[in-house]
Enzyme design. Structure first.
Site, PDB file in Angstrom:
ATOM      1  N   SER A  29       0.823  -1.208   0.000  1.00 52.09           N
ATOM      2  CA  SER A  29       0.000   0.000   0.000  1.00 52.09           C
ATOM      3  C   SER A  29       0.857   1.258   0.000  1.00 52.09           C
ATOM      4  O   SER A  29       1.998   1.254   0.482  1.00 52.09           O
ATOM      5  CB  SER A  29      -0.906   0.002   1.237  1.00 52.09           C
ATOM      6  N   TYR A  56      -2.105  -0.885  10.296  1.00 52.22           N
ATOM      7  CA  TYR A  56      -2.038  -1.273   8.883  1.00 52.22           C
ATOM      8  C   TYR A  56      -0.835  -0.618   8.207  1.00 52.22           C
ATOM      9  O   TYR A  56      -0.072  -1.271   7.489  1.00 52.22           O
ATOM     10  CB  TYR A  56      -3.334  -0.863   8.192  1.00 52.22           C
TER      11      TYR A  56
END
Length: 279
Positions: free
Chosen positions: A139, A152
């Site tokens: 990401s 995350y």
């Protein structure tokens, strides 16, 4: 350019969203075999993939990326019976659950590292493999921090650190396995989920993300494959807003280059320069 024609590809991820769209594109590249390892069986998705290219062999296994490495070894021994060898390993399993830090870290980082450690010996040229390519799908908040999804983001920063470390010439020149990463920007399948912020102060921003502009899973999947085809060892790419951009990597520790030289050198003078900080 990395030619996917005839390659044996192993994709570790849920067969939906980004993984499904990426697999669709892979099926148009004349790959010979595709192994799909995912947590839940999705036969309609497998059938959809097979309809794209009937001559490509597709294999499916139910797979828990958080299993212990010893169990993974037994698992991949069976996978290799069908695959014969692996040219490309794609790690795409992901979880964003700020209320379950252990699961988030285990899925996004620990599980990915255990998968790589398990599969690498099958690919390593010095161990009888043919080399190949490892692709870590991660990401953009593994490049820049997220005040909303802290756990995350931390797990995705770990993916980038692992990718860059494993891509070092120390390994690549010996095992012939290139390592790269693709950092996906906000994508529809992600923002459609219920998202919780790490701290309650960020929940308003997490809720707003549902309405934020984001790329389609099809666009992201196409750019992941394009990045693979353009790949060189150690590259990090951003797939966002329908575009693809290569990241310019930096060394922030001013003695990093000296440290690597020290590690590779047997010369006493070079070691003394590192300890003293002299260039």
């Amino acid at each position: 350019m990395y030619d996917l024609t005839g390659k044996h590809v192993c994709y570790v991820a849920d067969c939906g969203g980004i993984a499904l769209e990426t697999s669709k594109v892979l099926m148009t590249k004349n790959i010979a075999k595709l192994a799909v390892l995912q947590s839940v069986e999705n036969q309609p998705a497998i059938a959809q993939l097979q309809s794209i290219k009937h001559s490509t062999q597709i294999f499916f296994w139910t797979f828990d990326v958080t299993m212990a490495r010893q169990e993974m070894k037994k698992y991949f021994d069976e996978v290799m019976v069908q695959m014969d060898y692996i040219d490309v390993l794609i790690n795409g399993a992901t979880l964003c659950d700020e209320r379950n830090i252990d699961a988030t870290i285990n899925t996004n980082l620990t599980g990915m590292m255990n998968t790589v450690a398990t599969v690498l010996p099958y690919m390593d040229r010095k161990m009888g493999g043919s080399g190949g390519l490892i692709v870590n799908v991660t990401s953009v908040i593994g490049l820049d921090p997220s005040p909303v999804f802290c756990a995350y983001s931390a797990s995705k920063f770990g993916v980038i650190g692992f990718t860059r470390s494993l891509a070092d010439p120390l390994y690549y020149t010996q095992n012939g396995v290139a390592v790269m990463a693709v950092c996906c920007g906000p994508t529809k399948v992600f923002v459609d989920r219920e998202l919780n912020a790490f701290l309650e102060y960020g929940q308003t921003f997490a809720d707003r993300l549902r309405c934020a502009p984001c790329q389609s899973t099809a666009s992201c999947g196409q750019n992941i494959v394009t990045a693979i085809e353009r790949s060189e060892n150690g590259q990090i790419w951003i797939a966002d807003k329908g575009g693809l951009e290569m990241v310019t990597l930096h060394w922030y520790w001013h003695m990093a280059d000296q440290f690597l030289s020290y590690m590779q050198s047997t010369d006493d003078d070079n070691q003394e320069q590192f300890v003293s900080g002299r260039r």
